[in-house]
Write a protein that holds these residues in place. Structure first.
Motif, PDB file in Angstrom:
ATOM      1  N   GLY A   1       0.789  -1.240   0.000  1.00 55.69           N
ATOM      2  CA  GLY A   1       0.000   0.000   0.000  1.00 55.69           C
ATOM      3  C   GLY A   1       0.810   1.274   0.000  1.00 55.69           C
ATOM      4  N   ALA A   2       2.121   1.173   0.219  1.00 54.14           N
ATOM      5  CA  ALA A   2       2.997   2.352   0.189  1.00 54.14           C
ATOM      6  C   ALA A   2       3.947   2.229  -1.011  1.00 54.14           C
ATOM      7  CB  ALA A   2       3.786   2.417   1.489  1.00 54.14           C
TER       8      ALA A   2
ATOM      9  N   SER B   1       0.757  -1.794   4.763  1.00 55.35           N
ATOM     10  CA  SER B   1       1.688  -0.676   4.816  1.00 55.35           C
ATOM     11  C   SER B   1       0.865   0.596   4.708  1.00 55.35           C
ATOM     12  CB  SER B   1       2.695  -0.768   3.664  1.00 55.35           C
ATOM     13  OG  SER B   1       3.418  -1.985   3.761  1.00 55.35           O
TER      14      SER B   1
ATOM     15  N   ARG C   1      -0.646   4.155   4.004  1.00 51.74           N
ATOM     16  CA  ARG C   1      -0.466   5.027   2.852  1.00 51.74           C
ATOM     17  C   ARG C   1       0.365   6.252   3.225  1.00 51.74           C
ATOM     18  NH1 ARG C   1      -5.705   7.076   2.352  1.00 51.74           N
ATOM     19  NH2 ARG C   1      -5.432   6.987   4.594  1.00 51.74           N
ATOM     20  N   SER C   2       0.305   6.627   4.499  1.00 53.81           N
ATOM     21  CA  SER C   2       1.001   7.829   4.942  1.00 53.81           C
ATOM     22  C   SER C   2       2.337   7.476   5.582  1.00 53.81           C
ATOM     23  CB  SER C   2       0.127   8.575   5.943  1.00 53.81           C
ATOM     24  OG  SER C   2      -0.296   7.687   6.956  1.00 53.81           O
ATOM     25  N   VAL C   3       3.235   8.437   5.577  1.00 55.46           N
ATOM     26  CA  VAL C   3       4.564   8.250   6.160  1.00 55.46           C
ATOM     27  C   VAL C   3       4.674   9.106   7.406  1.00 55.46           C
ATOM     28  CG1 VAL C   3       7.011   8.821   5.837  1.00 55.46           C
ATOM     29  CG2 VAL C   3       5.731   7.687   4.009  1.00 55.46           C
TER      30      VAL C   3
ATOM     31  N   THR D   1       3.105   9.223  10.144  1.00 56.69           N
ATOM     32  CA  THR D   1       1.921   9.667  10.876  1.00 56.69           C
ATOM     33  C   THR D   1       1.203   8.496  11.524  1.00 56.69           C
ATOM     34  OG1 THR D   1       0.586   9.419   8.895  1.00 56.69           O
ATOM     35  CG2 THR D   1       1.501  11.590   9.316  1.00 56.69           C
ATOM     36  N   SER D   2       1.625   7.267  11.231  1.00 56.18           N
ATOM     37  CA  SER D   2       0.844   6.127  11.699  1.00 56.18           C
ATOM     38  C   SER D   2       0.861   6.020  13.224  1.00 56.18           C
ATOM     39  CB  SER D   2       1.357   4.824  11.065  1.00 56.18           C
ATOM     40  OG  SER D   2       2.704   4.619  11.420  1.00 56.18           O
TER      41      SER D   2
END
Lengths: 262, 262
Positions: A134-135, A251, A253-255, A257-258
């Motif tokens: 997903g990333a 994975s 989608r955001s980097v 921020t999870s």
């Protein structure tokens, strides 16, 4: 008046990773029309049988010869399907056919040649466990009969250091059975031991086996030629599920921020 | 005796890049069974109409809310299909659904949720021109509302320096119309000006447009939200063809041998 033979054509297709449910209707239609199938025997075997269709099955290691054979048949007026597993454009026959044209007879550039997309092994593997691709991700073939092993290792470690999700194709071969071990040694130098690893064998086929593990714990003896290995990025997560259900993996989608958003 | 409602389920699917000929039979069967479709309006519009099926169409920017809505419907006993374009596992709804479960109600982990692979935009784009993804490649989303722009640029330049073929998704947005220009500035610093570039817009749809150009010459004003951009590696080749035929593009499967073997 002479009757001219019908012009031939060559269509490069992929069966998808196994079941017909993953073969596109376009590909099924091409298989229904082709006079000749050319491909590795295991992939040709996935194509529904058809009376009168000629099957030119070959060994796994002769892509360029197989491509040339398909082009010769098309040039002679046959309606040829060159059959890959998965997507023909991903580590498969499309590049071999193009290379054969590039290095081959000038007349082949006039042929009616086309490539038709399909579902590749990493996509079926990813879907089976959730959404590990997903990333941003890379697909790397560990096949070192086509490129120097140093190039493979450099790409692997570079992609791992930039925190890509990584899908590995052709992780083992008879010629180099230890290369997946060497690849994991290199990955362990740049990624955390708890990085999620998926060993997805024969997804969608009767002998499917899915293992969700980590970079530290992965049992690489379980990796064979039918396995697609997916290494998560630093944020890839495993969702535990109750009552013995298999976990999901994704994975985000955001980097970056999870964790903050949890 | 109480009649228990049937358990709901949620299946995440992808229509493929456009025509039904690229939608897998598995996905078509799911669309034929689902009581509810949840998705971005443009993708739901690709699904064949069916009487009695409820379509929950939404805007492009609300993936997590959309995922939660689908999960709530499934928890209430509905048979839900969450619809992406392309492959749901590649920059699409599968990761959003997994993230919604991860952050959501514990009961959602018991739900019957599955992901089903499809053909992604880069695969259709690649097939349309030949085999540019035939070597090791990366897929990178330029969407910077989910990750810092520095991360995007670092991954791009790292992958370019390691000579991956690179497929770019979401190359333009209303919020950052210049990001593809910034990305190409960064790529030009690490790759030769004659690197092959493919601008593949709406492949397989009536408004398809394919451009084969170079890193130096690419007209980035032609890139829009429906465009998949593919940057070749240093060995990606263009095969010129006679009589006005469109050229083919491929990335050789081998590294460092394409010139030597010519």
């Amino acid at each position: 008046m002479t009757v001219r033979p019908p012009p031939g054509r060559l269509r490069v297709i992929g069966t998808g990773p196994g079941p017909l449910a993953w073969m596109t209707p376009e590909t099924a239609a091409i298989l229904a029309e082709a006079t000749d199938l050319v491909g590795y025997a295991a992939y040709v075997a996935r194509c529904p049988p058809r009376d009168g269709q000629i099957r030119h099955e070959s060994d796994n290691r002769v892509e360029i010869e197989r491509a040339r054979h398909g082009l010769e048949l098309a040039a002679a007026g046959r309606d040829v399907a060159v059959v890959s597993g998965g997507d023909p454009g991903v580590f498969a026959m499309a590049a071999a056919v193009m290379e054969a044209i590039d290095r081959g007879e000038a007349a082949w550039r006039r042929l009616d040649v086309s490539v038709h997309p399909g579902v590749s092994a990493m996509q079926a593997a990813a879907a089976a466990v959730g959404a590990p691709l997903g990333a941003d991700f890379c697909a790397i073939s560990l096949s070192d009969n086509l490129k120097p092993w140093e190039v493979v290792i450099r790409r692997l470690t570079t992609a791992a250091a930039a925190d890509f999700v990584i899908a590995l194709y052709n992780p083992k071969s008879l010629a180099r059975p230890r290369k997946i071990f060497e690849a994991f040694d290199a990955l362990r130098a740049v990624r955390a031991p708890d990085t999620v690893v998926i060993l997805a064998r024969a997804v969608g086929r009767p002998d499917q086996r899915l293992i969700v593990t980590t970079l530290a714990d992965a049992d690489l003896d379980l990796v064979d030629m039918a396995t697609c290995v997916i290494l998560g990025n630093s944020e890839t997560r495993v969702i535990a599920r109750p009552d013995g259900r298999a976990p999901w993996v994704y994975s985000p989608r955001s980097v970056g921020t999870s964790e903050g958003g949890r």
